[in-house]
Write a protein that holds these residues in place. Structure first.
Motif, short mmCIF file in Angstrom:
data_model
loop_
_atom_site.label_atom_id
_atom_site.label_comp_id
_atom_site.label_asym_id
_atom_site.label_seq_id
_atom_site.Cartn_x
_atom_site.Cartn_y
_atom_site.Cartn_z
N PRO A 85 49.07 -12.95 11.41
CA PRO A 85 49.74 -11.89 10.92
C PRO A 85 50.92 -12.62 9.92
CG PRO A 85 50.55 -12.49 13.49
CD PRO A 85 48.98 -13.05 13.14
N VAL A 86 51.52 -12.22 9.02
CA VAL A 86 52.35 -12.65 7.78
C VAL A 86 53.61 -12.10 7.77
CG1 VAL A 86 52.17 -12.97 5.36
CG2 VAL A 86 50.13 -12.78 6.65
N VAL A 87 54.54 -13.34 7.90
CA VAL A 87 55.75 -13.00 7.74
C VAL A 87 56.53 -13.79 6.39
CG1 VAL A 87 58.39 -13.29 8.67
CG2 VAL A 87 56.33 -12.60 10.06
N LEU A 88 56.96 -12.88 5.60
CA LEU A 88 57.77 -13.48 4.41
C LEU A 88 59.22 -13.63 4.68
CD1 LEU A 88 56.58 -10.78 1.69
CD2 LEU A 88 55.33 -12.95 2.42
N VAL A 89 59.71 -14.94 4.55
CA VAL A 89 60.82 -15.37 4.84
C VAL A 89 61.73 -15.44 3.61
CG1 VAL A 89 62.18 -17.15 5.89
CG2 VAL A 89 59.92 -16.46 6.58
N TYR A 112 52.55 -16.98 13.72
CA TYR A 112 52.43 -16.22 12.24
C TYR A 112 52.12 -17.13 11.14
CZ TYR A 112 54.99 -12.36 14.40
OH TYR A 112 55.04 -11.34 14.97
N LEU A 113 51.73 -16.72 10.02
CA LEU A 113 51.61 -17.50 8.84
C LEU A 113 53.03 -17.16 8.13
CD1 LEU A 113 50.53 -18.92 6.17
CD2 LEU A 113 49.16 -16.93 5.84
N ALA A 114 53.88 -17.92 8.00
CA ALA A 114 55.30 -17.73 7.44
C ALA A 114 55.19 -18.41 5.96
CB ALA A 114 56.21 -18.29 8.44
N ILE A 115 55.73 -17.71 5.15
CA ILE A 115 56.02 -18.07 3.80
C ILE A 115 57.38 -17.81 3.08
CG2 ILE A 115 54.76 -18.34 1.62
CD1 ILE A 115 52.47 -16.39 2.78
N THR A 155 53.18 -13.48 -3.31
CA THR A 155 53.08 -14.15 -2.15
C THR A 155 52.15 -13.48 -1.22
OG1 THR A 155 55.10 -14.71 -2.73
CG2 THR A 155 54.47 -15.11 -0.29
N VAL A 156 52.41 -12.28 -1.18
CA VAL A 156 51.27 -11.59 -0.04
C VAL A 156 49.93 -11.80 -0.27
CG1 VAL A 156 50.65 -9.37 0.67
CG2 VAL A 156 52.96 -9.73 0.57
N LYS A 157 49.44 -11.66 -1.73
CA LYS A 157 48.03 -11.98 -2.23
C LYS A 157 47.74 -13.45 -1.81
CE LYS A 157 45.27 -11.75 -6.42
NZ LYS A 157 45.27 -11.67 -7.91
N TRP A 158 48.66 -14.22 -1.94
CA TRP A 158 48.18 -15.57 -1.72
C TRP A 158 48.11 -15.83 -0.15
CZ3 TRP A 158 50.04 -19.26 1.87
CH2 TRP A 158 49.64 -20.54 1.47
N GLY A 163 44.36 -17.57 5.03
CA GLY A 163 44.47 -17.43 6.46
C GLY A 163 45.36 -16.23 7.16
N GLY A 164 46.03 -15.29 6.13
CA GLY A 164 46.77 -14.32 6.70
C GLY A 164 46.05 -13.01 6.54
N ASP A 165 46.31 -12.29 7.78
CA ASP A 165 46.04 -10.81 7.78
C ASP A 165 47.26 -9.87 7.30
OD1 ASP A 165 45.16 -8.40 8.26
OD2 ASP A 165 44.79 -8.67 10.43
N THR A 166 46.99 -9.50 6.06
CA THR A 166 48.18 -8.85 5.41
C THR A 166 48.00 -7.55 5.85
OG1 THR A 166 46.58 -8.51 3.39
CG2 THR A 166 48.35 -10.45 3.34
N SER A 167 47.25 -7.01 6.53
CA SER A 167 47.44 -5.57 7.49
C SER A 167 48.48 -5.62 8.44
CB SER A 167 46.14 -5.08 7.77
OG SER A 167 45.69 -6.11 8.94
N LYS A 168 48.79 -7.10 8.57
CA LYS A 168 49.96 -7.15 9.70
C LYS A 168 51.00 -8.03 9.07
CE LYS A 168 46.67 -7.47 13.68
NZ LYS A 168 45.84 -8.36 14.45
N LEU A 169 51.95 -7.26 8.23
CA LEU A 169 52.76 -8.01 7.27
C LEU A 169 54.03 -7.46 7.41
CD1 LEU A 169 53.40 -9.32 4.56
CD2 LEU A 169 53.02 -7.39 3.13
#
Length: 299
Positions: A85-89, A112-115, A155-158, A163-169
């Protein structure tokens, strides 16, 4: 033109710090990988109260392509894991310094994959500006919301390719970044949930900031949890009431949004490198943020 709404937000941060003065203009500690503190507002010996180690994590600076522009970002994720799952910070006005990097590592340790992208690097290096008025006028006040939303899309595209699942954003942010959380939750239909820490909700429209959270509240794609301080001199409680009314008249995600107001907490109560830090609301807010993401499919 300088955005005076952003200046107010910046002043709220400064006013929460009783150690203003010459000492706040010295360069503070810098972490590895080029992640530094903002010299303009930090005491000379400032350090994060929470220190999250990077062992077991892939953590450090990456470069994200935004239509040919190379945008730096800090990312942290469990080593060897994919489908995360992806979290933008989203940072405060001071950019991606050690506190923001540490926050990303906290999310990584939670799975999480945190960016954390440097969202105003085109306008200047917020970490190197030694005067708050100059930071606001020459960097932050020149950042268009449209640029920020586009950078977050990139960033979401990256994340999806790394390694991120952007359906869990999910998206979270502090102060300046907290305001952008609301905007991005209305911008990107893929956002499942947001957590906004003391981001301004109202303001005057300008060319760079044509709409504010209260203006887009009805159209949220993912519900947002707002974590705010009752003693925040820069965000009056009546603006939270206005936001609640706008959310109540909106989409299902808008109606599902919620606020937690900590009565005695000032602005930047989660910022553990500042005197504004309040341990109990910061820890409670963090637990609520993780629970909010899990509850709304970001896990």
């Amino acid at each position: 033109m300088l955005n005076t709404d952003l200046i107010t937000d910046g002043h709220a941060l400064i006013d929460a710090d009783p150690a203003r003065g010459q000492a706040n203009r010295r360069t503070a500690l810098k972490a590895a990988l080029g992640v530094g503190y903002a010299a303009a507002v930090l005491p000379a010996l400032a350090q994060t109260a929470v220190k999250t180690p990077a062992d077991g994590l892939t953590a450090g600076e990456v470069v994200i392509d935004v239509n040919g522009f190379r945008m730096p970002a800090y990312r942290a994720a469990p080593v060897g894991k994919t489908g995360l799952p992806v979290v933008l910070v989203l940072s405060e006005i001071f950019g991606v310094h050690e506190y923001i990097a540490d926050t990303a590592r906290r999310f990584a340790r939670a799975g999480y994959l945190a960016i954390a992208p440097e969202l105003f690097v085109r306008q200047g290096d917020a970490k190197s500006v030694s005067d708050i008025a100059k930071l606001m006028s020459e960097v932050i006040g020149k950042v268009p919301d449209a640029q920020v939303l586009g950078d977050l899309d990139a960033t979401v595209k990256w994340a999806a390719a790394n390694g991120g699942d952007t359906s869990k954003l999910g998206v979270t942010g502090f102060c300046w970044g907290g305001r952008e959380v609301w905007l991005y939750a209305a911008h990107n239909p893929a956002v499942k949930a947001g957590v906004a820490w003391y981001g301004r909700l109202v303001g005057q429209a300008s060319e760079l900031t044509p709409k504010h959270p209260v203006d887009i509240a009805a159209g949220l794609h993912g519900p947002v949890l707002g974590l705010y301080g009752g003693a925040d001199t820069g965000i009056p409680l009546d603006t939270i009431d206005k936001m609640k009314s706008a959310l109540a008249a909106g989409s299902a995600a808008a109606k599902a949004s919620n606020f937690v107001v900590y009565p005695d907490a000032p602005h930047a109560f989660h910022a553990d490198y500042r005197p504004s830090f309040r341990k109990e609301p910061a820890e409670d807010g963090w637990k609520r943020a993780l629970a909010w993401f899990r509850q709304n499919g970001v896990a």
